[in-house]
Write an enzyme that holds these catalytic residues in place. Sequence first.
Site, PDB file in Angstrom:
ATOM      1  N   HIS A 112     -37.941  72.161  55.308  1.00  0.00           N
ATOM      2  CA  HIS A 112     -37.640  71.970  53.891  1.00  0.00           C
ATOM      3  C   HIS A 112     -36.149  72.168  53.677  1.00  0.00           C
ATOM      4  O   HIS A 112     -35.499  72.932  54.400  1.00  0.00           O
ATOM      5  CB  HIS A 112     -38.439  72.965  53.039  1.00  0.00           C
ATOM      6  N   ASP A 118     -46.129  69.786  51.315  1.00  0.00           N
ATOM      7  CA  ASP A 118     -46.679  68.473  51.651  1.00  0.00           C
ATOM      8  C   ASP A 118     -47.577  68.531  52.878  1.00  0.00           C
ATOM      9  O   ASP A 118     -48.418  67.657  53.076  1.00  0.00           O
ATOM     10  CB  ASP A 118     -45.546  67.471  51.898  1.00  0.00           C
TER      11      ASP A 118
END
Length: 465
Positions: free
Chosen positions: A333, A392
Site C-alpha cells: 500500500h 483489496d
Amino acid sequence: MGDYILEQSEEKTLREFSRMAEKSSSINPELYSKYQVKRGLRDLDGRGVLVGLTEIGEVHSYILDEGEIVPVPGRLIYRGYDIADLVKGFKEDNRYGFEETTYLLLFGQLPDQQALENFQQLLAQYQRLPEDFARDVILKAPSRDIMNTIARSVLALYSFDDNPDDTTISNVLKQCLGLIACFPSLAVYGYQAYSHYHDNQSLYIHSPRTKLSTAENILSMLRPDSNYTKLEAKLLDLALVLHAEHGGGNNSSFVTHVVTSTGTDTYSAMSAAIGALKGPRHGGANIKVVQMFEDIKDKLKDWQDDEEIERYLTQILTKEAFDRSGLIYGIGHAVYSISDPRAVILKEYVAQLAREKGLEDEFNLYAAVERLAPQVISKSNKMYKGVSANVDFYSGFVYRMLNIPIEMFTPIFAISRIVGWSAHRIEEIVNSGKIIRPAYKSVAPRRNYIRMFERTEEKTYEKNV
C-alpha cells in the site's frame, strides 16, 4: 471494398498519429530526479507531500523517532475515532454501521438513537430516482462498465435539479445526501442493464425499500429473489464502512478537492471522483486480486504447500506468471507497511463467511499468500518499507462469497466512498481555499518556427532542435 480500404487507411493514419503522440510525450526519466519532482506527490521515503489539511479522515502508519521513520501497525481514523472502535461498537450492538458512519463523516459527531433514525428517514426520502430515470437514462444506453453508467447518471441528475449550481452548504449537502441515497440504485440498475443487454440475462429492477439498510438494499436489488442472510448483509455493511473514507490524500478524494476548488457543481465534482476511482490502480484493484487467485488456484497442485505457493509468487514477481505485470495484487500500500487496519478487520469476518459458505480451503489459501507474499517480495526487491495485505486483498473474496458479480466490485466501492467525497467537498467549500493548481516545469527545448513549405518530419518533430 471501398469501405474496407478507407478503414485500413484510417487505421494506418491512427497508428502513425499514435506513434507521433507517444514520441512527443516522452520525457527523459532522469529529469524527474534532476528537478526533484515528487512523482505521485510522494517523497522517496514514501511520505506524501503535504498539500492540505482535513478533519475528516486520518491514515496513520508510522511515527518519527529523531527524524527517522518508524513503521507502526496501520490505523484508520474517522473524525477522531479509530475505525476498530467504531466497528466494535456497532458489531457488539448487533446493528448495521454504514448509516451511522455516514452521519459521523458528514457532521463530525456520532448520532444518538433519535438523530440516527431521523437521518435514516431523510436518506430514505432521497432513495427513489426521478420518474422514468432508470428507463430513459440507464436502460436506454447500457454500458459495459458500470462505473461509466454511474458517472453518466450522476451528470444526468444535474438536469433534474432545480438549483444545480448553487454551492451554498445547505444546497450542496442536500445534493450529496441525494447522491449517497441513490447510488445503490444507480449502480445496481446499471449492472442489471448490462446483464440484460450485453450478457443476455433476464432483467430485474427491484425498488429500494426504505426500511432496509444500504447493504441490505444492495443485496435485495441485485438478487433475482431479493433474498440474503443476516451474515451476508452484515459483512457487506462492514465493507462499506471500511471503504467510506481514507483521508484527503487518496486519489479520488483529492480529485474531489481539486475539482471543488474550481467552484463547479456537485454533479461534476462527483463524476470526476468516479472517474478517478474507476482506474485499476485505485478502485479496481480488488478485481485484479480475484483474477490473480483464480490463476493461482488453477496452477497450484497443492493449496497447502507453502513451497509451491512461494515458487508461484516468485514467478508472478519475475513476470513469468499471471498477467506478467510483476505485481502480487492486494499486497502493499502507498501508506501502510506493517498492516492495513481495514484488511485486519475484514479478515476476521471473512473467515466466518467462508465457514458458512464451505470455502475454508480457499480462505486458507488467501491467508497463506498473505503470509508468504511479503517474504517473497523482500527477497526479490529492495524496499524502502515493508509490505502487507491491503483491504483489496480480502474485499474481492468477500464480494465473490456474496455472489456479487465482478462488474459490481468497484461500483460498491463508489457506493461507500461517495460519503467521503461528500464530506471532502463540503470541507473544501467551507474553508474557501484557492483553486488547486500545482506547478509543472516545462523541460521542452525552445524551437524556431518552420514555414509550411520548409517542413519535413525530421525538422518538425526533432525534440532537440
